[in-house]
Design an enzyme around this catalytic site. Structure first.
Site, PDB file in Angstrom:
ATOM      1  N   GLY B 188     -54.916  -5.287  57.626  1.00 18.13           N
ATOM      2  CA  GLY B 188     -56.237  -4.682  57.798  1.00 18.13           C
ATOM      3  C   GLY B 188     -56.773  -4.004  56.546  1.00 18.13           C
ATOM      4  O   GLY B 188     -57.752  -3.268  56.594  1.00 18.13           O
ATOM      5  N   LYS B 206     -70.035   0.584  42.988  1.00 20.87           N
ATOM      6  CA  LYS B 206     -69.739   2.019  43.046  1.00 20.87           C
ATOM      7  C   LYS B 206     -69.890   2.653  41.663  1.00 20.87           C
ATOM      8  O   LYS B 206     -70.435   3.752  41.512  1.00 20.87           O
ATOM      9  CB  LYS B 206     -68.329   2.235  43.590  1.00 20.87           C
ATOM     10  CG  LYS B 206     -68.193   1.823  45.055  1.00 20.87           C
ATOM     11  CD  LYS B 206     -66.737   1.729  45.483  1.00 20.87           C
ATOM     12  CE  LYS B 206     -66.617   1.328  46.955  1.00 20.87           C
ATOM     13  NZ  LYS B 206     -65.236   0.959  47.330  1.00 20.87           N
TER      14      LYS B 206
END
Lengths: 426, 426
Positions: B188, B206
């Site tokens: 995940g 970012k």
């Protein structure tokens, strides 16, 4: 409040000079980026002509702080004189005259915080104190604003650069405490009177502020465990290393069911952990929130310019009309300190014992009687003397049980003082 | 704005569910601590009946985001659908209807930030984006408020948890890239389509946001160096280790004379450095200010609850009437990106060469001709094949010179592709 603010600076020591310098150097940048136009219009200091690291016009000085706290032209008072008596007078006078206050004074807030914040609320002014904990690190703003969506579960960190520097030197060079302290003074990492840094008081003041912010209750310093770093020897650092630990000056608090377990003490932290990697005069604080998980903040915890960076950030936020959410509440916040001695942790204990058969057995028995179980032991032949170190790591046990067992061992078995340190949880 | 706010949530995926859960769980605490009373009154999602990790009443859902952006009762719109097309429509529609917007969408801000912030200014609303960089870490607030007294000198960090997790697994277990990626998906830590994480695009978005905040200019992604982690092999990690370095996915920017040197790439960082200690899916960002010195922030850079923590912090600050200082300006801020190829750094290069005498000499000569000097070399006998690795660490040299030298070596000497990585400055 208007974006152009007149500032009165009270206390032109190291940090005061830093504040003057940051505003002088970055005034234009700050105005462009935040809209706040900062001007120091008056400075109070008991020694205006003292030699200072920055050049400040003599005309700004007064020796009477009342000329600042009573000046209707001044919007924000920066209190940087330290201590808790005159500083409290300064802060309260300023607040009562409708002035916002910015301070780096952790002792003041820990001892008189409720009174100051209650007066500020009554007078509709802000009290900024970002610089009071962890120097330049924007920790207080992060805790109260950045992490405001979280239930705070714990706060743990290295909040005193002097202690950390001393243990770092002792660890890196095998120096005894006294030599490392002398060195810290020479290098400017320890003040002339470093007692508050070394005996844990300074860290305790900071921890009390963080506890008040995290859970609402401003505890008394007598309600938390406070131990200094002076009992730690190079031998302890070396033994801890053999068990895979470093020794660091910790301040630690966690909450459970409305009870806060808090303390300041030198502790064993895993050698590979992030706190173990915090060297020299740096600070690091780890906050755990229920949503964000662990967050760590690292930087210079003291010093002229880093502390000034935090002071000026408060001034800017106040000038922009927002004093921030951080406040010390007058009520207890519904939490209370854990009873002293009730807190459990693993312990490291070094006993100096006669090198005779059965000593280790007697020590183990004394611990076992109090329900303390041993995780590992180092016992080595002594060098010149007949005393040998017996070093024990215990499983988590209540502090009170450990204290009783150690007292018994010291009195009846080893006849010498033991060094007992906590093992920090991961 | 009133402290009681109605929130419309657009996008009920992982982070959206986290936001719902944080507000459900901590609503009372948030109200007590900050005065903000939060209520999610409507949720838009294309798949209302999809299985979700938290229970949300079906009655809150709509499939049409316009029912939220056009609802006069809604004060704040949280945009969490991702991407840059519908997300931009959502944000602009909300802003034009006088609603504040909170987003975690770095791609949206990197590509359409100027337009959105200019519309927000025109409409007198706030745009909160704390969650867009470094997940739960209160980085943007710290940069723009906590460090507002500083000239920012540099920003450097690990801003992509997926890349960091993959390099960490490759490093800890000697796994090849593809196996570590498969593992990250299973655990995940990587999405079904992880291209943006792996090829550096996510970190670049970012970094563009942080550059805009630090120095005012929102650059285009084509104006900075962006390299992914896929060329890195376990052999490179092992060679770097022998030189005393770890390989980490870095995003880095520094300013000098109005020119910003910026890039995203896998880089060698000192094995004992703090960035080297950032493992798994964690992020860490180091900011250097002229007053505060270096400050580092560490925590979960992604995930349902950490990201939600940041989103809700923006909602609270807007509800309290302060949207914060962080803005993406429409003008260039007076800084410009360094010309591509002009940036100097040390380089790590691994050439696979025939195991014949004189190869190292030829490689050194090719580098020397371009003014690139060698700091250290590892050359070891090959295992099964006739190719052997020649690993070279160079002194700081311009990227363009290094590229030309490597191209020449690949074409005329080794006849194979080299792996070239930057060495990060301390």
């Amino acid at each position: 409040m208007k974006n152009k603010v007149n500032i009165g600076l009270i206390g032109a020591g190291t940090v005061g000079c830093g504040v003057y310098e940051v505003i002088r150097r970055n005034r234009k940048l700050i105005r462009e980026q935040t809209g706040a136009s900062l001007s120091i219009t008056r400075i109070a200091d008991i020694a205006p002509s003292r030699k200072r690291p920055v050049k400040i016009p003599r005309s700004l000085f007064t020796t009477d702080f009342r000329e600042i706290t009573g000046d209707p032209e001044i919007d924000i008072v920066i209190e940087l004189i330290g201590g808790t008596t005159v500083a409290a007078e300064v802060a309260l006078a300023a607040v009562r005259n409708g002035k916002h206050v910015v301070t780096a004074n952790k002792a003041l807030l820990a001892h008189r915080g409720k009174e100051i914040f209650s007066a500020a609320a009554k007078n509709g002014v802000h009290v900024g104190f970002e610089a009071s904990v962890a120097g330049g690190i924007p920790l207080i703003r992060s805790l109260k604003e950045g992490l405001c969506a979280n239930k705070i579960l714990s706060v743990q960190g290295i909040m005193n650069g002097t202690s950390n520097y001393i243990l770092h030197r002792m660890s890196a060079e095998g120096m005894p405490f006294a030599a490392a302290l002398a060195d810290a003074k020479k290098e400017g990492y320890a003040e002339a009177d470093p007692s508050f840094d070394i005996n844990g008081t300074d860290s305790a003041h900071k921890l009390l502020i963080l506890i008040a912010l995290a859970w609402g209750g401003l505890f008394k310093i007598s309600e938390i465990a406070v131990e200094g770093i002076s009992p730690v020897t190079p031998a302890d650092i070396s033994h801890a290393g053999q068990f895979g630990y470093a020794i660091k000056p910790l301040a630690s608090a966690k909450v459970s069911g409305g009870v806060v377990e808090a303390g300041v003490y030198p502790a064993l932290v895993g050698a590979g952990s992030q706190l173990a990697a915090v060297d020299g005069a740096f600070n690091a604080v780890r906050i755990e929130g229920d949503a964000v998980g662990p967050v760590m903040f690292y930087g210079m915890g003291a010093g002229m310019m880093p502390t000034a960076s935090a002071v000026v950030s408060d001034v800017v936020m106040i000038a922009r009309g927002g004093g921030g959410v951080a406040k010390i509440a007058a009520d207890g916040g519904g939490v209370k300190p854990a009873p002293r001695g009730s807190v459990s942790s693993g312990f490291y204990a070094r006993f100096e014992a006669e090198d005779t058969p059965g000593t280790l057995g007697k020590i183990s028995t004394a611990l076992g009687k109090r329900g303390i179980s041993i995780r590992s032991v180092i016992q080595k032949p002594g060098a010149s003397s007949k005393k040998v170190p017996v070093v024990i790591m215990t499983r988590p046990s209540p502090e009170s049980a450990m204290k009783k067992a150690v007292a018994e061992i010291e009195r009846h078995i080893t006849k010498t003082s033991a060094v007992v340190l906590r093992i920090a949880e991961d």
